[in-house]
Design a protein around this motif. Structure first.
Motif, PDB file in Angstrom:
ATOM      1  N   SER A  74      30.767   9.969  70.726  1.00 27.70           N
ATOM      2  CA  SER A  74      29.514   9.419  70.203  1.00 27.70           C
ATOM      3  C   SER A  74      29.580   9.291  68.678  1.00 27.70           C
ATOM      4  CB  SER A  74      28.305  10.250  70.652  1.00 27.70           C
ATOM      5  OG  SER A  74      28.202  11.433  69.901  1.00 27.70           O
ATOM      6  N   HIS A  77      31.424   6.078  67.674  1.00 30.44           N
ATOM      7  CA  HIS A  77      30.537   4.916  67.762  1.00 30.44           C
ATOM      8  C   HIS A  77      29.466   4.960  66.673  1.00 30.44           C
ATOM      9  CE1 HIS A  77      31.410   3.750  72.241  1.00 30.44           C
ATOM     10  NE2 HIS A  77      32.451   3.636  71.452  1.00 30.44           N
ATOM     11  N   ASP A  78      28.937   6.160  66.445  1.00 28.12           N
ATOM     12  CA  ASP A  78      27.868   6.309  65.454  1.00 28.12           C
ATOM     13  C   ASP A  78      28.332   5.874  64.063  1.00 28.12           C
ATOM     14  OD1 ASP A  78      25.196   7.449  64.654  1.00 28.12           O
ATOM     15  OD2 ASP A  78      26.520   8.659  63.393  1.00 28.12           O
ATOM     16  N   ASP A  82      26.491   3.185  61.843  1.00 26.36           N
ATOM     17  CA  ASP A  82      25.967   3.572  60.520  1.00 26.36           C
ATOM     18  C   ASP A  82      26.830   3.076  59.359  1.00 26.36           C
ATOM     19  OD1 ASP A  82      23.916   4.856  61.770  1.00 26.36           O
ATOM     20  OD2 ASP A  82      24.683   6.898  61.467  1.00 26.36           O
ATOM     21  N   ARG A  87      33.578  11.408  57.255  1.00 25.98           N
ATOM     22  CA  ARG A  87      33.058  12.426  58.172  1.00 25.98           C
ATOM     23  C   ARG A  87      34.055  13.579  58.168  1.00 25.98           C
ATOM     24  NH1 ARG A  87      29.239  13.014  61.884  1.00 25.98           N
ATOM     25  NH2 ARG A  87      28.751  10.818  62.175  1.00 25.98           N
ATOM     26  N   PHE A 110      35.035   8.567  75.992  1.00 27.46           N
ATOM     27  CA  PHE A 110      33.992   8.633  77.033  1.00 27.46           C
ATOM     28  C   PHE A 110      34.635   8.538  78.423  1.00 27.46           C
ATOM     29  CE2 PHE A 110      30.585   7.313  73.915  1.00 27.46           C
ATOM     30  CZ  PHE A 110      29.817   8.444  74.079  1.00 27.46           C
ATOM     31  N   ILE A 133      25.041  11.616  78.809  1.00 22.47           N
ATOM     32  CA  ILE A 133      25.747  10.487  78.165  1.00 22.47           C
ATOM     33  C   ILE A 133      24.786   9.296  78.036  1.00 22.47           C
ATOM     34  CG2 ILE A 133      27.685   8.849  78.298  1.00 22.47           C
ATOM     35  CD1 ILE A 133      29.339  11.039  79.632  1.00 22.47           C
ATOM     36  N   LEU A 136      22.389   9.936  75.211  1.00 22.61           N
ATOM     37  CA  LEU A 136      22.940   9.663  73.870  1.00 22.61           C
ATOM     38  C   LEU A 136      22.693   8.208  73.491  1.00 22.61           C
ATOM     39  CD1 LEU A 136      26.482  11.322  73.870  1.00 22.61           C
ATOM     40  CD2 LEU A 136      24.599  11.868  72.350  1.00 22.61           C
ATOM     41  N   ALA A 137      22.978   7.319  74.444  1.00 19.26           N
ATOM     42  CA  ALA A 137      22.778   5.893  74.184  1.00 19.26           C
ATOM     43  C   ALA A 137      21.283   5.605  73.976  1.00 19.26           C
ATOM     44  CB  ALA A 137      23.341   5.067  75.326  1.00 19.26           C
ATOM     45  N   GLU A 140      20.214   6.723  70.492  1.00 21.93           N
ATOM     46  CA  GLU A 140      20.733   5.836  69.445  1.00 21.93           C
ATOM     47  C   GLU A 140      19.960   4.510  69.434  1.00 21.93           C
ATOM     48  OE1 GLU A 140      22.861   7.110  67.401  1.00 21.93           O
ATOM     49  OE2 GLU A 140      23.650   5.388  66.312  1.00 21.93           O
ATOM     50  N   LYS A 164      19.110  12.059  71.442  1.00 19.71           N
ATOM     51  CA  LYS A 164      20.288  11.893  70.599  1.00 19.71           C
ATOM     52  C   LYS A 164      21.128  13.171  70.499  1.00 19.71           C
ATOM     53  CE  LYS A 164      20.725  11.484  65.891  1.00 19.71           C
ATOM     54  NZ  LYS A 164      20.432  11.014  64.536  1.00 19.71           N
ATOM     55  N   ASP A 206      19.895  19.020  60.342  1.00 20.49           N
ATOM     56  CA  ASP A 206      20.831  17.976  59.936  1.00 20.49           C
ATOM     57  C   ASP A 206      20.105  16.941  59.068  1.00 20.49           C
ATOM     58  OD1 ASP A 206      23.650  17.742  60.799  1.00 20.49           O
ATOM     59  OD2 ASP A 206      23.069  15.641  61.077  1.00 20.49           O
ATOM     60  N   LYS A 220      30.363  14.435  54.503  1.00 19.67           N
ATOM     61  CA  LYS A 220      29.909  13.061  54.799  1.00 19.67           C
ATOM     62  C   LYS A 220      28.878  12.668  53.747  1.00 19.67           C
ATOM     63  CE  LYS A 220      26.391  14.737  58.084  1.00 19.67           C
ATOM     64  NZ  LYS A 220      25.930  14.815  59.456  1.00 19.67           N
TER      65      LYS A 220
HETATM   66  C1  FPP Z   1      24.904  11.312  64.889  1.00 19.51           C
HETATM   67  O1  FPP Z   1      23.707  10.986  64.294  1.00 19.51           O
HETATM   68  C2  FPP Z   1      24.986  10.632  66.223  1.00 19.51           C
HETATM   69  C3  FPP Z   1      24.666  11.151  67.426  1.00 19.51           C
HETATM   70  C4  FPP Z   1      24.233  12.552  67.542  1.00 19.51           C
HETATM   71  C5  FPP Z   1      24.749  10.360  68.706  1.00 19.51           C
HETATM   72  C6  FPP Z   1      25.266   8.960  68.587  1.00 19.51           C
HETATM   73  C7  FPP Z   1      25.246   8.225  69.905  1.00 19.51           C
HETATM   74  C8  FPP Z   1      25.735   6.981  70.084  1.00 19.51           C
HETATM   75  C9  FPP Z   1      26.366   6.201  68.985  1.00 19.51           C
HETATM   76  C10 FPP Z   1      25.626   6.333  71.427  1.00 19.51           C
HETATM   77  C11 FPP Z   1      26.784   6.689  72.278  1.00 19.51           C
HETATM   78  C12 FPP Z   1      27.292   5.562  73.073  1.00 19.51           C
HETATM   79  C13 FPP Z   1      27.528   5.556  74.427  1.00 19.51           C
HETATM   80  C14 FPP Z   1      28.367   4.494  75.033  1.00 19.51           C
HETATM   81  C15 FPP Z   1      26.976   6.598  75.327  1.00 19.51           C
HETATM   82  P1  FPP Z   1      23.481  10.842  62.734  1.00 19.51           P
HETATM   83  O2  FPP Z   1      23.920   9.490  62.294  1.00 19.51           O
HETATM   84  O3  FPP Z   1      22.075  11.207  62.470  1.00 19.51           O
HETATM   85  O4  FPP Z   1      24.398  11.990  62.130  1.00 19.51           O
HETATM   86  P2  FPP Z   1      25.588  11.887  61.102  1.00 19.51           P
HETATM   87  O5  FPP Z   1      24.963  12.041  59.765  1.00 19.51           O
HETATM   88  O6  FPP Z   1      26.485  13.064  61.432  1.00 19.51           O
HETATM   89  O7  FPP Z   1      26.261  10.590  61.291  1.00 19.51           O
END
Ligand code: FPP
Ligand code: MG
Length: 314
Positions: A74, A77-78, A82, A87, A110, A133, A136-137, A140, A164, A206, A220
């Motif tokens: 995740s 993808h995130d 973003d 990271r 995945f 799972i 999570l999607a 997001e 999330k 966070d 990050k």
């Molecule tokens: C971090 O958030 C991101 C997550 C906790 C979950 C992200 C989920 C997805 C991208 C969807 C997953 C896709 C599928 C196919 C199931 P943040 O941006 O707030 O934290 P950060 O500062 O660590 O980036």
């Protein structure tokens, strides 16, 4: 975490094996983020619960590995969504390789985690982990579709954060109990709630650290939520105290100094304290869920895990 450090070390080795693919580029991209480390909260959580309710089974150890794989997938993808460049203190996969490779490596992780999940041969566990799972999607998508939406409410933020972040801990807490020998259903429910509250506290902190954290500690970018219009708990609290914030957010922080100005506005309110209080309420609720566990070192470690959520610097 001394109690389970040997298992966490094994966890690392197993994951390296599980993410091998026929395509070296995918293995390299997937390994890139794992090798940078990370807090390993999810496997720690699964292993400590396993220990607290009995002895640790191989299937629970595999579940610990699966949760970290799902989490890392995740994040791959995130970071594309973003447009993040750092990271865990290193370049993200999208920066080091490309967006395309990051998306494919996330898909690959995945898929691998689903395969190992199916191989646990436990239908109920498969159902719970598949649910997280899709959560999570869902989380997001909710976040993306509410960017810069100043009418966003705290209850909706909590719900989005459940999808999330908290669902992963809640569902894996419950699944860990399902994989144990003769643990009552109520224990599964308690560990679900423990994970849910821990996850919410974790996400709120966070979001606080996105404002108050240090790049060197967090590994990050800081202030990313202002730029992407992610209306987090501190911002929502600040919105009720600083009317000027609405103007900046409604113009989507389009001028160079806007994001910095939002940060200054938030820091001039009580929003950070309010968000920390909210996180602490969830930590307390999480700790209350531990009451059903008999006293043990693992139970104490779960208590510490919950308390560390609010004192962490990264
Ligand atoms: C971090 O958030 C991101 C997550 C906790 C979950 C992200 C989920 C997805 C991208 C969807 C997953 C896709 C599928 C196919 C199931 P943040 O941006 O707030 O934290 P950060 O500062 O660590 O980036
Ligand atoms: Mg992100």
């Amino acid at each position: 975490m001394k109690l389970i450090s040997h298992l966490l070390a094994q966890n690392e080795q197993h994951i390296q094996r599980l993410i091998q693919s026929r395509h070296p580029i995918l293995s390299a991209a997937a390994a890139h983020l794992f090798q940078a480390g990370g807090k390993r909260i999810r496997p720690t959580f699964v292993l400590l619960i396993s220990q607290a309710i009995g002895t640790i089974h191989q299937s629970q150890q595999r579940l610990a590995e699966i949760t970290e794989m799902i989490h890392t997938a995740s994040l791959l993808h995130d970071d594309v969504v973003d447009e993040a460049s750092k990271r865990r203190g290193i370049d993200t996969v999208n920066t080091r390789f490309s967006n395309r490779i990051a998306v494919l490596a996330g898909d690959f992780l995945f898929a691998q985690s689903s395969w190992y999940l199916a191989n646990l041969n436990h239908l109920q566990v498969v159902k719970f982990i598949s649910k997280l799972i899709s959560d999570l999607a869902e989380g997001e998508i909710r976040q993306t579709s509410t960017q810069f939406y100043t009418q966003f409410e705290l209850a909706a933020y909590i719900e989005k954060s459940f999808y999330k972040t908290a669902s992963l801990l809640a569902c894996s807490g419950k699944a860990t109990c399902m994989l144990a020998d003769s643990v009552p259903e109520t224990m599964g429910q308690s560990m679900y709630l423990f994970g849910q509250h821990l996850g919410l506290a974790f996400q709120i902190m966070d979001d606080v650290l996105d404002i108050t954290g240090e790049i060197s500690q967090m590994g990050k970018a800081i202030g990313a939520d202002f730029i992407t219009g992610n209306l987090t708990a501190p911002l929502l609290f600040a919105l009720t105290q600083q009317k000027g914030l609405v103007t900046l957010l409604e113009r989507e922080c389009c001028y160079t100094q806007d994001a910095n100005q939002v940060r200054q506005f938030v820091l001039a309110t009580y929003a950070i304290e309010q968000a920390k209080d909210l996180a602490f309420e969830h930590v307390q609720a999480a700790i209350a869920c531990l009451a059903s566990l008999t006293p043990s070192e693992a139970k104490d470690a779960l208590f510490d895990l919950a308390m560390n959520t609010i004192s962490r610097q990264r």
